[in-house]
Design a protein around this motif. Structure first.
Motif, PDB file in Angstrom:
ATOM      1  N   SER A  12       0.626  -1.204  -0.176  1.00  0.00           N
ATOM      2  CA  SER A  12       0.090   0.026  -0.115  1.00  0.00           C
ATOM      3  C   SER A  12       0.700   1.238  -0.018  1.00  0.00           C
ATOM      4  O   SER A  12       0.568   2.181   0.706  1.00  0.00           O
ATOM      5  CB  SER A  12      -0.974  -0.018   1.327  1.00  0.00           C
ATOM      6  N   LEU A  13       2.068   1.514  -0.861  1.00  0.00           N
ATOM      7  CA  LEU A  13       2.791   2.506  -1.171  1.00  0.00           C
ATOM      8  C   LEU A  13       2.224   3.507  -2.080  1.00  0.00           C
ATOM      9  O   LEU A  13       1.773   2.995  -3.101  1.00  0.00           O
ATOM     10  CB  LEU A  13       4.087   2.103  -1.400  1.00  0.00           C
ATOM     11  N   PRO A  14       2.239   4.915  -1.921  1.00  0.00           N
ATOM     12  CA  PRO A  14       1.864   5.666  -2.981  1.00  0.00           C
ATOM     13  C   PRO A  14       2.774   5.555  -4.000  1.00  0.00           C
ATOM     14  O   PRO A  14       3.913   5.494  -3.747  1.00  0.00           O
ATOM     15  CB  PRO A  14       2.016   7.088  -2.273  1.00  0.00           C
ATOM     16  N   THR A  15       2.293   5.778  -5.265  1.00  0.00           N
ATOM     17  CA  THR A  15       3.153   5.829  -6.485  1.00  0.00           C
ATOM     18  C   THR A  15       3.461   7.388  -6.973  1.00  0.00           C
ATOM     19  O   THR A  15       4.133   7.543  -7.950  1.00  0.00           O
ATOM     20  CB  THR A  15       2.629   5.192  -7.537  1.00  0.00           C
ATOM     21  N   ASP A  16       2.703   8.143  -6.331  1.00  0.00           N
ATOM     22  CA  ASP A  16       2.766   9.775  -6.856  1.00  0.00           C
ATOM     23  C   ASP A  16       3.606  10.744  -6.112  1.00  0.00           C
ATOM     24  O   ASP A  16       3.494  11.773  -6.426  1.00  0.00           O
ATOM     25  CB  ASP A  16       1.274  10.220  -7.207  1.00  0.00           C
ATOM     26  N   ILE A  17       4.210  10.251  -4.801  1.00  0.00           N
ATOM     27  CA  ILE A  17       4.836  11.144  -4.096  1.00  0.00           C
ATOM     28  C   ILE A  17       6.330  10.420  -3.482  1.00  0.00           C
ATOM     29  O   ILE A  17       5.988   9.250  -3.716  1.00  0.00           O
ATOM     30  CB  ILE A  17       3.896  11.652  -2.811  1.00  0.00           C
ATOM     31  N   PRO A  18       7.297  11.349  -3.190  1.00  0.00           N
ATOM     32  CA  PRO A  18       8.580  10.796  -2.974  1.00  0.00           C
ATOM     33  C   PRO A  18       8.335   9.733  -1.795  1.00  0.00           C
ATOM     34  O   PRO A  18       7.685   9.960  -0.706  1.00  0.00           O
ATOM     35  CB  PRO A  18       9.328  12.118  -2.603  1.00  0.00           C
ATOM     36  N   ILE A  19       9.067   8.886  -1.527  1.00  0.00           N
ATOM     37  CA  ILE A  19       9.325   7.697  -0.502  1.00  0.00           C
ATOM     38  C   ILE A  19      10.545   7.841  -0.063  1.00  0.00           C
ATOM     39  O   ILE A  19      11.765   7.786  -0.559  1.00  0.00           O
ATOM     40  CB  ILE A  19       8.823   6.352  -0.951  1.00  0.00           C
ATOM     41  N   LYS A  47       4.753  16.969   0.623  1.00  0.00           N
ATOM     42  CA  LYS A  47       3.991  15.474   0.854  1.00  0.00           C
ATOM     43  C   LYS A  47       5.319  14.550   0.282  1.00  0.00           C
ATOM     44  O   LYS A  47       6.181  14.461  -0.500  1.00  0.00           O
ATOM     45  CB  LYS A  47       3.062  15.244  -0.601  1.00  0.00           C
ATOM     46  N   ALA A  48       5.154  13.570   1.589  1.00  0.00           N
ATOM     47  CA  ALA A  48       6.145  12.295   1.279  1.00  0.00           C
ATOM     48  C   ALA A  48       5.573  11.166   2.136  1.00  0.00           C
ATOM     49  O   ALA A  48       4.539  11.363   2.775  1.00  0.00           O
ATOM     50  CB  ALA A  48       7.420  12.940   1.784  1.00  0.00           C
ATOM     51  N   HIS A  49       6.166  10.081   1.832  1.00  0.00           N
ATOM     52  CA  HIS A  49       5.804   8.924   2.541  1.00  0.00           C
ATOM     53  C   HIS A  49       7.016   8.249   3.047  1.00  0.00           C
ATOM     54  O   HIS A  49       8.187   8.020   2.452  1.00  0.00           O
ATOM     55  CB  HIS A  49       5.122   7.836   1.561  1.00  0.00           C
ATOM     56  N   LEU A  50       6.925   7.736   4.277  1.00  0.00           N
ATOM     57  CA  LEU A  50       8.042   7.176   5.157  1.00  0.00           C
ATOM     58  C   LEU A  50       7.874   5.668   5.024  1.00  0.00           C
ATOM     59  O   LEU A  50       6.724   5.054   5.318  1.00  0.00           O
ATOM     60  CB  LEU A  50       8.177   7.500   6.393  1.00  0.00           C
ATOM     61  N   ARG A  91      14.100  -0.567  -4.469  1.00  0.00           N
ATOM     62  CA  ARG A  91      14.277   0.443  -5.541  1.00  0.00           C
ATOM     63  C   ARG A  91      12.882   1.552  -5.385  1.00  0.00           C
ATOM     64  O   ARG A  91      13.022   2.345  -6.411  1.00  0.00           O
ATOM     65  CB  ARG A  91      13.859  -0.615  -6.869  1.00  0.00           C
ATOM     66  N   VAL A  92      12.116   1.308  -4.696  1.00  0.00           N
ATOM     67  CA  VAL A  92      10.895   2.030  -4.515  1.00  0.00           C
ATOM     68  C   VAL A  92      11.300   3.527  -3.886  1.00  0.00           C
ATOM     69  O   VAL A  92      10.652   4.649  -4.142  1.00  0.00           O
ATOM     70  CB  VAL A  92       9.405   1.665  -3.852  1.00  0.00           C
ATOM     71  N   GLY A  93      12.418   3.713  -3.142  1.00  0.00           N
ATOM     72  CA  GLY A  93      12.845   4.965  -2.372  1.00  0.00           C
ATOM     73  C   GLY A  93      13.381   6.082  -3.366  1.00  0.00           C
ATOM     74  O   GLY A  93      13.806   5.886  -4.503  1.00  0.00           O
ATOM     75  N   THR A  94      13.085   7.281  -2.825  1.00  0.00           N
ATOM     76  CA  THR A  94      13.414   8.306  -3.535  1.00  0.00           C
ATOM     77  C   THR A  94      14.814   8.869  -2.712  1.00  0.00           C
ATOM     78  O   THR A  94      15.641   9.247  -3.296  1.00  0.00           O
ATOM     79  CB  THR A  94      12.580   9.679  -3.546  1.00  0.00           C
ATOM     80  N   GLY A 151      18.346  17.827   4.896  1.00  0.00           N
ATOM     81  CA  GLY A 151      19.213  16.653   3.836  1.00  0.00           C
ATOM     82  C   GLY A 151      18.273  15.922   3.221  1.00  0.00           C
ATOM     83  O   GLY A 151      18.333  16.069   1.853  1.00  0.00           O
ATOM     84  N   ILE A 152      17.234  15.675   3.580  1.00  0.00           N
ATOM     85  CA  ILE A 152      15.957  14.926   2.759  1.00  0.00           C
ATOM     86  C   ILE A 152      15.339  15.829   2.030  1.00  0.00           C
ATOM     87  O   ILE A 152      15.053  15.672   0.789  1.00  0.00           O
ATOM     88  CB  ILE A 152      14.987  14.324   3.861  1.00  0.00           C
ATOM     89  N   MET A 153      15.150  17.253   2.297  1.00  0.00           N
ATOM     90  CA  MET A 153      14.552  18.100   1.515  1.00  0.00           C
ATOM     91  C   MET A 153      15.181  18.554   0.364  1.00  0.00           C
ATOM     92  O   MET A 153      14.810  18.779  -0.752  1.00  0.00           O
ATOM     93  CB  MET A 153      14.009  19.429   2.191  1.00  0.00           C
ATOM     94  N   LYS A 154      16.463  18.797   0.439  1.00  0.00           N
ATOM     95  CA  LYS A 154      17.341  19.118  -0.408  1.00  0.00           C
ATOM     96  C   LYS A 154      17.356  18.234  -1.485  1.00  0.00           C
ATOM     97  O   LYS A 154      17.105  18.581  -2.965  1.00  0.00           O
ATOM     98  CB  LYS A 154      18.844  19.157   0.341  1.00  0.00           C
ATOM     99  N   ILE A 155      17.397  16.772  -1.197  1.00  0.00           N
ATOM    100  CA  ILE A 155      17.268  15.702  -2.248  1.00  0.00           C
ATOM    101  C   ILE A 155      15.889  15.644  -2.984  1.00  0.00           C
ATOM    102  O   ILE A 155      15.689  15.597  -4.316  1.00  0.00           O
ATOM    103  CB  ILE A 155      17.741  14.446  -1.902  1.00  0.00           C
ATOM    104  N   LEU A 156      14.891  15.672  -2.094  1.00  0.00           N
ATOM    105  CA  LEU A 156      13.432  15.668  -2.638  1.00  0.00           C
ATOM    106  C   LEU A 156      12.966  16.651  -3.734  1.00  0.00           C
ATOM    107  O   LEU A 156      12.298  16.566  -4.506  1.00  0.00           O
ATOM    108  CB  LEU A 156      12.364  15.677  -1.371  1.00  0.00           C
ATOM    109  N   SER A 157      13.574  17.942  -3.111  1.00  0.00           N
ATOM    110  CA  SER A 157      13.109  19.159  -3.945  1.00  0.00           C
ATOM    111  C   SER A 157      13.995  19.305  -5.186  1.00  0.00           C
ATOM    112  O   SER A 157      13.577  20.498  -6.087  1.00  0.00           O
ATOM    113  CB  SER A 157      13.166  20.332  -3.020  1.00  0.00           C
ATOM    114  N   ASP A 158      14.911  18.623  -5.621  1.00  0.00           N
ATOM    115  CA  ASP A 158      15.756  19.076  -6.475  1.00  0.00           C
ATOM    116  C   ASP A 158      16.066  17.719  -7.583  1.00  0.00           C
ATOM    117  O   ASP A 158      16.802  16.886  -7.240  1.00  0.00           O
ATOM    118  CB  ASP A 158      17.208  19.602  -6.049  1.00  0.00           C
TER     119      ASP A 158
END
Length: 194
Positions: A12-19, A47-50, A91-94, A151-158
């Motif tokens: 039940s993982l989202p496919t449309d937001i970063p993980i 928006k993100a999922h852990l 493989r699913v992680g951002t 650090g997480i934000m830096k990677i998710l946002s770019d």
């Protein structure tokens, strides 16, 4: 490689937001409560999922922390998983986060890198060899929630930075690969024996 689509359904993982992913033992020495706190800060900005894969003595505390923060729908605890699922979940992680200062040789971080994940890790143990700050990820001070969140934000946002770090992770993982090390050793051995 691209994850098998079934893995999103199965867990039940989202496919449309970063993980944001952690894979490993859920024990107190892993400092995972710091990751949860950092993730809460991330949720304030995007928006993100852990995704937390594994089991251990700290699992109940972590579930409680997530429930208490009211973010249960944004976090997946898989518990133990099969080896096949483990490969797919890598493989699913951002971005892969390793908050533990107690890593002597972090196979999980290496696996995440080989799967093309940028890394956010603490500047401790063997992690600084794997997570090279500004090359394939962000190194943070131990237990610094703000730094880990940033650090997480830096990677998710770019997106282009993410791509750059991802390629570097694969490159660095190859040089740390057990088989590679063995091959290198055998090549040297061959030369010596000529």
């Amino acid at each position: 490689g691209t994850p098998n689509p079934h893995i999103y359904k199965d867990y039940s993982l989202p496919t449309d937001i970063p993980i944001v992913t952690y894979i490993g033992r859920l024990d107190a020495e892993k400092h995972l409560s710091v990751l949860v706190d950092a993730f809460i800060k991330v949720l304030g900005q995007t928006k993100a999922h852990l995704l937390v894969v594994g089991d251990g003595t700290d699992a109940d505390n972590l579930r409680h922390q997530v429930r208490y923060a009211g973010i249960e729908d944004k976090v997946t605890f898989t518990g133990r998983v099969s080896d096949d699922d483990l490969v797919e979940l890598h493989r699913v992680g951002t971005v892969y986060v390793m908050p533990s200062p107690a890593e002597l040789q972090s196979i999980a971080t290496l696996e995440a890198m080989a799967s093309g994940q940028p890394i956010v890790a603490v500047d401790a143990g063997a992690l600084k060899e794997l997570c090279q700050d500004g090359v394939n990820g962000v190194l943070c001070e131990q237990d610094d929630v703000d730094q880990i969140a940033d650090g997480i934000m830096k990677i998710l946002s770019d997106k282009s930075l993410r791509q750059q770090y991802s390629e570097a992770s694969i490159r660095i993982a190859k040089t740390h690969d057990i088989n590679h090390t063995l091959d290198e050793f055998l090549a040297i051995y061959d030369q010596v024996m000529q």
